[in-house]
Design an enzyme around this catalytic site. Structure first.
Site, PDB file in Angstrom:
ATOM      1  N   CYS A   2      31.961  43.463  34.473  1.00  0.00           N
ATOM      2  CA  CYS A   2      31.293  43.327  33.182  1.00  0.00           C
ATOM      3  C   CYS A   2      31.118  44.684  32.526  1.00  0.00           C
ATOM      4  O   CYS A   2      31.302  45.718  33.156  1.00  0.00           O
ATOM      5  CB  CYS A   2      29.929  42.683  33.398  1.00  0.00           C
ATOM      6  N   ARG A  27      36.882  45.405  29.914  1.00  0.00           N
ATOM      7  CA  ARG A  27      36.281  45.273  31.236  1.00  0.00           C
ATOM      8  C   ARG A  27      36.053  43.819  31.599  1.00  0.00           C
ATOM      9  O   ARG A  27      35.923  43.475  32.766  1.00  0.00           O
ATOM     10  CB  ARG A  27      34.944  46.005  31.307  1.00  0.00           C
ATOM     11  N   TRP A  74      32.654  39.345  32.851  1.00  0.00           N
ATOM     12  CA  TRP A  74      33.850  38.967  33.619  1.00  0.00           C
ATOM     13  C   TRP A  74      33.276  38.165  34.784  1.00  0.00           C
ATOM     14  O   TRP A  74      32.734  38.714  35.727  1.00  0.00           O
ATOM     15  CB  TRP A  74      34.568  40.224  34.140  1.00  0.00           C
ATOM     16  N   ASN A 100      25.936  44.650  35.667  1.00  0.00           N
ATOM     17  CA  ASN A 100      27.343  44.701  36.103  1.00  0.00           C
ATOM     18  C   ASN A 100      27.317  44.881  37.616  1.00  0.00           C
ATOM     19  O   ASN A 100      26.657  45.785  38.125  1.00  0.00           O
ATOM     20  CB  ASN A 100      28.093  45.867  35.460  1.00  0.00           C
ATOM     21  N   GLY A 101      28.008  43.999  38.331  1.00  0.00           N
ATOM     22  CA  GLY A 101      28.009  44.086  39.798  1.00  0.00           C
ATOM     23  C   GLY A 101      27.805  42.707  40.391  1.00  0.00           C
ATOM     24  O   GLY A 101      27.975  41.692  39.710  1.00  0.00           O
ATOM     25  N   GLU A 474      56.081  48.223  40.341  1.00  0.00           N
ATOM     26  CA  GLU A 474      55.310  48.432  39.109  1.00  0.00           C
ATOM     27  C   GLU A 474      55.851  47.577  37.954  1.00  0.00           C
ATOM     28  O   GLU A 474      55.087  46.966  37.201  1.00  0.00           O
ATOM     29  CB  GLU A 474      55.307  49.919  38.718  1.00  0.00           C
ATOM     30  N   LYS A 478      53.622  44.794  35.918  1.00  0.00           N
ATOM     31  CA  LYS A 478      53.442  44.782  34.458  1.00  0.00           C
ATOM     32  C   LYS A 478      53.812  43.407  33.889  1.00  0.00           C
ATOM     33  O   LYS A 478      53.097  42.836  33.074  1.00  0.00           O
ATOM     34  CB  LYS A 478      54.276  45.885  33.792  1.00  0.00           C
ATOM     35  N   GLU A 481      51.127  40.891  34.926  1.00  0.00           N
ATOM     36  CA  GLU A 481      49.811  41.133  34.309  1.00  0.00           C
ATOM     37  C   GLU A 481      49.710  40.616  32.879  1.00  0.00           C
ATOM     38  O   GLU A 481      48.709  40.045  32.483  1.00  0.00           O
ATOM     39  CB  GLU A 481      49.537  42.636  34.230  1.00  0.00           C
ATOM     40  N   HIS A 497      67.631  39.452  53.463  1.00  0.00           N
ATOM     41  CA  HIS A 497      66.762  39.012  54.576  1.00  0.00           C
ATOM     42  C   HIS A 497      65.810  37.914  54.125  1.00  0.00           C
ATOM     43  O   HIS A 497      64.800  37.656  54.774  1.00  0.00           O
ATOM     44  CB  HIS A 497      65.990  40.216  55.137  1.00  0.00           C
ATOM     45  N   LYS A 596      39.926  46.116  33.187  1.00  0.00           N
ATOM     46  CA  LYS A 596      40.545  47.444  33.275  1.00  0.00           C
ATOM     47  C   LYS A 596      40.074  48.212  34.497  1.00  0.00           C
ATOM     48  O   LYS A 596      40.838  48.918  35.157  1.00  0.00           O
ATOM     49  CB  LYS A 596      40.209  48.236  32.013  1.00  0.00           C
TER      50      LYS A 596
END
Ligand code: AGP
Length: 601
Positions: A2, A27, A74, A100-101, A474, A478, A481, A497, A596
């Site tokens: 948050c 966030r 969040w 937040n937490g 990466e 991307k 995401e 394999h 983020k």
């Protein structure tokens, strides 16, 4: 994770809160709320959705007051509903909290409180105002002591901001395991979960340290420890301008930040060819551990190869969420490198604390001055990217790779394992990097054409080897995401394999094959895919005829030293993900379910 904000002063409080919340939206953005204090007590408004939904709910209403708090959520505990949005209140509505937490023992606390308190939400946070309400009379109606008493009963992580109807011109703040920054103004004070939200109002900030409390008033802020002893804290001056936090003419922060790389790479290199300024690496390093999460972990993987090649030191790269619960044999001869753009990622911080307790020297590579990692590490190298607001890391990734390479060169020189000729060659290559990045950024048409090919239900497998296996990871991250399409990064040599079974008309293979020691090997892996009618987009070096011969689409990068190729090869992959997400109508800067900076475990 948050985002919380607060203001006390003479401006229009709701305007300040909304402006700051907009800058924290990356966030968490599933619901939001504000509370202000005025003669009528605590007035609040909440809404599900992003900050503009809250603005609509407020529709310019008369919520005036000199003191207020705001929150963007969040969700961790309790669904996305108006009731679960913050702020949360005591039974008498005279105490309001934004948080937040995570309160890990909230269920037990709620059970112990429910016979005496009425709960209006399904969140963990709501136990906090009720605990404060319980402690307030016992603490002689001293807000900070009541907050401290409440915290003693809570386990977990919490950045808290609290207002009391009894104290209309004060905000009370506390910090355990979650970041909070105080902003200093003239006749006004601010707070926020991170610095970017304060920039429209001040650049003088005090990041609250672990285990600190604070009182914010128009006249200024007072910082105390958990025994209520006052602490002298010198404000930091943040070198970021407000413009740096705006989109400018770009449609999205992510696109702006991708294009900024031709500048950020150049500024990272200024005055650093002979080594990272003021960085005295400890002697007697016999092993390196790199700890990080997500994109930063991919930069760590490139760091491992560079450090082992140039400094001839063994390197272990760990996912911080694993390292924090592993029995890793850190020693005094272990250099632990922690990579984190935000400097606030909970798992990375926990692994750093483990390493330091075991006597390992911790070197941090971070983009945020004043962040927790910046303050807790033994040595720090500050990235020079400026604020990154797109949830998907782009410019900070290429800067992190650059720092890994500069560190490897510096350690190689110190250990006498990097010969002058190779050192000089790398310095020349580094000087050319920003211009080569600009060349790629100026050729976006082939990328858009590729992205147009990408169907709604496409899946991806990204393949690479050596320095560009991390690039494959990466590129896949991307795409996942921001386009929400399934994508996986894989060692090209590993395809036969197992993953080769995935190849069919719906699967798009992206092969990262710039010139280097293993290009021919990657070309054969591409041919294995083509032999099974797989479609291939390849990243190849301009002028290298091997790649166009085997790929459906070729995204070219200028020729460069293989060691530096991950910096250039990822840029087309950032743009490919961006254009695919835009085509699919995704919220590029605030992709669903993500935040983020991951400040909780
Ligand atoms: C990358 O695009 C993501 N935002 C995420 O994986 C990120 O890299 C990770 O959370 C680590 O963040 P940090 O660098 O701030 O520690």
């Amino acid at each position: 994770m948050c985002g919380i904000v607060g203001y006390v002063g003479s401006r229009d409080t709701v305007t300040v809160l909304l402006e700051s919340l907009k800058r924290l939206e990356y966030r968490g953005y599933d619901s939001a709320g504000v509370v202000v204090i005025n003669g009528k007590g605590l007035l609040h408004e909440k809404a599900t959705g992003n900050i503009s939904s809250l603005e609509t709910a407020l529709n310019g209403g008369e919520m005036k007051g000199r003191t207020g708090l705001g929150h963007t959520r969040w969700a961790t505990h309790g669904g996305v509903t108006r009731e679960n949005a913050h702020p949360h209140f005591s039974c008498d509505s005279r105490v309001a909290v934004v948080h937040n937490g995570i309160v890990e023992n909230y269920a037990e606390l709620k059970a112990s409180l429910s016979s005496r308190h009425v709960f209006r939400s399904g969140t963990d946070t709501e136990v906090i105002p009720h605990l404060i309400e319980e402690a307030y009379p016992e603490c002689g109606k001293d807000p900070l002591r009541a907050i401290r008493a409440a915290m003693k009963r809570m386990h977990g992580s919490f950045a808290l901001a609290v207002v009391f109807a009894d104290h209309p011109d004060v905000i009370y703040v506390a910090r355990v395991n979650c970041p909070i920054v105080l902003g200093l103004g003239d006749g006004e004070s601010f707070l926020a979960s991170d610095i970017a939200a304060l920039l429209p109002y001040t650049r003088r900030v005090i990041p609250l340290e672990e285990g600190e409390l604070a009182r914010l008033e128009p006249s200024g802020v007072t910082v105390l420890d958990f025994d209520f002893r006052s602490k002298e804290r010198k404000p930091l001056e943040i070198p970021w301008s407000l413009e740096m936090t705006n989109k400018g003419s770009f449609a999205h922060f992510m696109l702006k930040e991708i294009h900024e790389q031709k500048h950020t790479l150049a500024s990272e290199l200024i005055g650093r060819a002979e080594g990272l300024e003021g960085l005295a690496l400890p002697d007697g390093i016999r092993r390196v551990v790199i700890t990080a999460c997500g994109t930063a972990w991919h930069a760590g993987l490139v760091g491992k190869l560079a450090l082992e090649e140039l400094a001839r030191v063994p390197v272990d790269v760990w996912l911080a969420s694993e390292l924090r619960y592993a029995d890793y044999p850190f020693g005094k001869d272990t250099l632990t490198i922690a990579v984190s753009q935000s400097g606030e990622t909970a798992d990375t911080l926990a692994s750093v604390r483990l390493a330091r307790e075991a006597g390992s020297t911790v070197l941090a590579v971070t983009n945020v001055r004043g962040s927790t990692l910046d303050r807790e590490a033994d040595l720090v190298v500050h990235m020079r990217c400026g604020p990154e607001r797109g949830v998907a890391a782009t410019k900070t990734y290429t800067s992190q790779i650059l720092h890994m390479i500069l560190l490897a060169m510096q350690l190689g020189r110190a250990r006498g394992t990097l010969p002058d000729a190779r050192h000089d060659q790398l310095k020349k290559e580094l000087d050319l990097l920003p211009r080569r990045a600009a060349e790629i950024l100026d050729q976006s048409e082939p990328l858009e054409r590729c992205a147009r090919e990408i169907a709604q239900d496409c899946s991806f497998i990204y393949i690479g080897r050596r320095y560009n296996l991390p690039t494959a990871y990466e590129g896949a991250l991307k795409m996942k995401e921001i386009s929400y399409l399934h994508a996986e990064g894989y060692g090209a040599g590993e395809m036969k394999h197992g993953p080769l079974a995935l190849v069919d008309a719906r699967m798009m293979c992206v092969a990262i094959a710039p010139e280097g020691r293993v290009t021919d090997k990657v070309v054969s892996n591409i041919q294995e895919i083509r032999a099974r009618n797989g479609r291939v987009i390849a990243i190849g070096t301009r002028g290298d005829a091997r790649i166009p011969a085997v790929a459906d689409h070729v995204l070219e990068i200028p020729r460069c030293d293989e060691l530096l190729s991950p910096v250039l090869a990822v840029i087309p992959l950032q743009l490919l993900a961006y254009h695919s997400a835009v085509k699919l109508g995704r919220n590029v800067d605030q992709p669903r379910n993500l935040a983020k900076s991951v400040t909780v475990e």
